[in-house]
Design an enzyme around this catalytic site. Structure first.
Site: not given
Lengths: 362, 327
Positions: B61, B130
């Site tokens: 990321e 999440h």
């Protein structure tokens, strides 16, 4: 058992400590004149360095990161880059920035706490100095991605210290550069010290160049005090990148002859004997000896150029000191392409406070 | 012609439209190419635009964000996907330290017109990490825009605007409503403004301010309150930074009451900023304290308990009743 991978790291060196040629010159067009130009820029870099430190010591410049000992690396990068290549520097690339067109007074302006030092149009598409360690390596990959997508024959060049190679950003950058065969060259200025942490406890690998192997790219070492070797290695790496032949990692072995910055005191952690020994290997004297021995430079030229660079640097310092601060509203004016409504009130208030009689009037 | 589509389809439609209109638009992210993204937001785009416009990246990321900075500084419109907002933290050094600052620190010589897209929020029984709503971390950052759609049509128009925007934009997609409902969306390439809130429902008694998936709960509450004769004005903030305070202040000036609804933990959240700003400028217009319906100041629970954490329409109704009872 099968050997599935073997790697070797080679060190390139042409000049010994005394500036004597150890091998035939590499085949680079107009190398002698380039080396003279290189030397002149190295002397300029050193003059700038002393002036900046003097200004800092007298309260006329902010914290400054000296590039003492990195002159050959930086100037060779400057010489091998083409104008259309993109420099994504860290914070010790002053010489290269000057060679790419940044006026000296504007460079001082940056270190004097003014964003306009990163705004000069001569910087073109080059990135401003990168302070957060190793992040520039990824920006270089982004620039290289854009270049590759557009099919252009130019490259991105980024510089990082030995400490920076410990960061994930650097490893992620090498990885994507290898995966996508990006037109990027990573130069590690391994000056042996990351503030107070010596190279030996920074990383367990024998060389930093071998980090390239994990990413599937070329890795090599070069004597960072040897301008000829640097030219040879950089010229090849940059040309390969431009030609779409992939990225390179070049570990240039140097020594940080100064403190980390003017805010640091290296005597707290560094042995003076080591420093003295490093001065024996330094790059400026080495190249001068070589140029002298080849008849490419003499005492008279040396004297004239020293006077010239001192004059240039003094004039630039005077020009820098004469630049008034930006108006306070400038802190709002480049935050977004257009000033959001929400910030209008704060901008007005800041302007009022900066007026004569206001609480922030200087 | 407009078909009824879901929010995630609207995201896909906007991405495709932006890529057709401007060849500088390049997508990058994990699994966005051949796979079309784990939520299928980028489905078919690689086939349509090729592997130079839709980049399947290595799994890193920080690298995605750093690459987007470099690409954007070169004039590309980098639209990067972070697979889930829970994995956005490695990008922060690049988003906060570079993307949001590049224009300012070069006084406009370089800029960073990137879009970082990420699905966010709870309510779909997802794995750990999440389901968080950490938009306040980014809304605090000068130089960055934070945009959250709450319907398919607004996802389409706001994403087009985000891609067109010369500033870096964090575009957070409330995944709970990715497929919750369909709405006709005309693929007309018309962006929605990033400098205004959207008044979704007009009313006189109280102003309900929300964004993202909580808009659905808020609208349901407003429906039920209408049955009781309470007239709610519902505002979708949409752009959380910079805030359009004027629209919210005008509404609160009219109604005299305000409830702010968000999924993120209550303390230090964007709701707190809105409440403080409305109080600073509109205290005398207020007839009751501004109420906040928000997530608890806890770690987002794993999914067995997530419904206890998520505010719902009943919570909104309670807060409205209490506010009305006050004055």
């Amino acid at each position: 058992m099968d050997t599935v991978f073997k790697g070797e790291i080679h060190l390139t060196r042409y000049l010994d400590q005394q500036g004597k040629l150890l091998a035939p010159l590499p085949d680079i067009p107009e190398l002698p004149s380039r080396l003279v130009s290189c030397y002149r820029n190295m002397v300029l870099a050193r003059a700038l360095d002393s002036k900046a430190i003097a200004l800092q010591r007298t309260g006329q410049l902010g914290t400054f990161a000296s590039m003492l000992g990195a002159e050959a690396i930086d100037v060779s990068i400057g010489q091998c880059m083409k104008p259309e290549d993109v420099l994504i520097p860290y914070y010790r690339n002053h010489a290269c920035q000057l060679m790419r067109g940044l006026p000296i007074d504007q460079l001082l302006l940056y270190w004097g706490g003014d964003e306009r030092g990163s705004a000069h149009p001569a910087m073109g598409q080059d990135f401003p100095n990168c302070v957060p360690i190793a992040t520039q390596a990824l920006h270089a990959c982004g620039v290289a991605t854009a270049i590759k997508i557009r099919g252009e024959k130019r490259c991105a060049v980024t510089v990082i210290g030995d400490g920076g190679t410990s960061k994930g950003d650097f490893m992620e950058a090498l990885n994507v550069a290898g995966a996508w065969q990006l037109p990027v060259v990573f130069v590690v200025n391994n000056n042996q010290w990351a503030i107070s942490v010596p190279r030996v406890i920074q990383c367990g690998a024998q060389t930093l160049a071998q980090k390239a192997f994990g990413a599937g790219i070329r890795g090599e070492q070069v004597d960072g005090n040897d301008a000829i070797a640097l030219h040879q290695v950089l010229e090849l790496a940059l040309e390969r990148a431009r030609e779409g032949k992939g990225p390179s990692l070049i570990e240039a072995i140097s020594y940080r002859l100064a403190d980390h910055t003017t805010a640091d005191d290296a005597t707290r952690y560094r042995d003076n004997e080591e420093l003295k020994a490093a001065w024996e290997r330094e790059p400026v004297k080495r190249l001068r000896s070589y140029l002298h021995s080849e008849g490419l430079w003499d005492e008279e030229q040396e004297k004239c150029w020293q006077e010239e660079v001192n004059r240039m640097v003094q004039e630039a310092a005077d020009a820098y000191l004469a630049i008034p601060p930006q108006p306070v509203e400038s802190i709002f004016d480049h935050l977004y392409a257009e000033l959001p409504e929400r910030l209008r009130e704060q901008r007005e208030w800041a302007t009022v406070k900066a007026m004569p009689g206001g609480s922030h009037h200087e | 012609m407009s078909n009824a589509i879901t929010m995630v389809e609207a995201v896909n439609l906007a991405l495709g439209r932006a890529m057709s209109q401007d060849e500088k638009v390049v997508l990058l992210g994990e699994d966005i190419g051949t796979n079309g993204g784990v939520f299928r937001a980028t489905v078919d785009l690689k086939a349509k635009f090729g592997n130079k416009r839709v980049l399947d990246t290595p799994l890193a990321e920080t690298m995605i964000a750093g690459l987007a900075v470099g690409m954007a500084a070169q004039g590309l419109k980098a639209v990067a996907e972070i697979q889930f907002m829970g994995f956005i933290f490695p990008t922060m050094e690049h988003i906060v330290g570079h993307a949001a600052r590049l224009r300012n620190r070069t006084r406009g010589r370089l800029s960073c017109p990137l879009v970082l897209r990420a699905p966010y929020g709870g309510g779909i029984h997802a794995p750990e990490h999440h389901s968080e709503s950490t938009e306040a971390l980014f809304a605090h950052i000068p130089g960055l825009r934070v945009v959250i759609p709450s319907s398919p049509a607004r996802a389409y128009g706001l994403l087009l605007a985000a891609i067109d925007c010369p500033d870096p934009v964090l575009f957070l997609e409330p995944k709970r409503i990715y497929r919750a409902s369909k709405q006709p969306v005309e693929d007309n390439g018309v962006p929605l403004p990033l400098d205004t809130c959207f008044t979704l429902r007009e009313g006189d008694d109280i102003t309900l301010i929300s964004w993202g998936a909580m808009i659905s709960e808020t609208l349901q509450a407003a429906d039920r309150l209408a049955d009781e004769g309470v007239s709610c004005e519902v505002i979708d903030v949409a752009t959380l930074n910079p805030l359009d305070l004027d629209t919210m202040l005008a509404s609160v000036t009219k109604t005299g009451r305000c409830v702010i609804v968000h999924e993120a933990p209550k303390s230090g959240a964007v709701g707190a900023e809105i409440a403080a700003s409305l109080s600073e400028r509109g205290l005398l217009e207020l007839r009751a304290p501004i109420a906040r319906v928000a997530g608890y100041d806890t770690v987002m629970p794993y999914y067995r308990l997530e419904n206890h954490y998520m505010p719902n329409s009943a919570d909104v109704i309670d807060a409205v009743r209490q506010t009305l009872e006050f004055a």
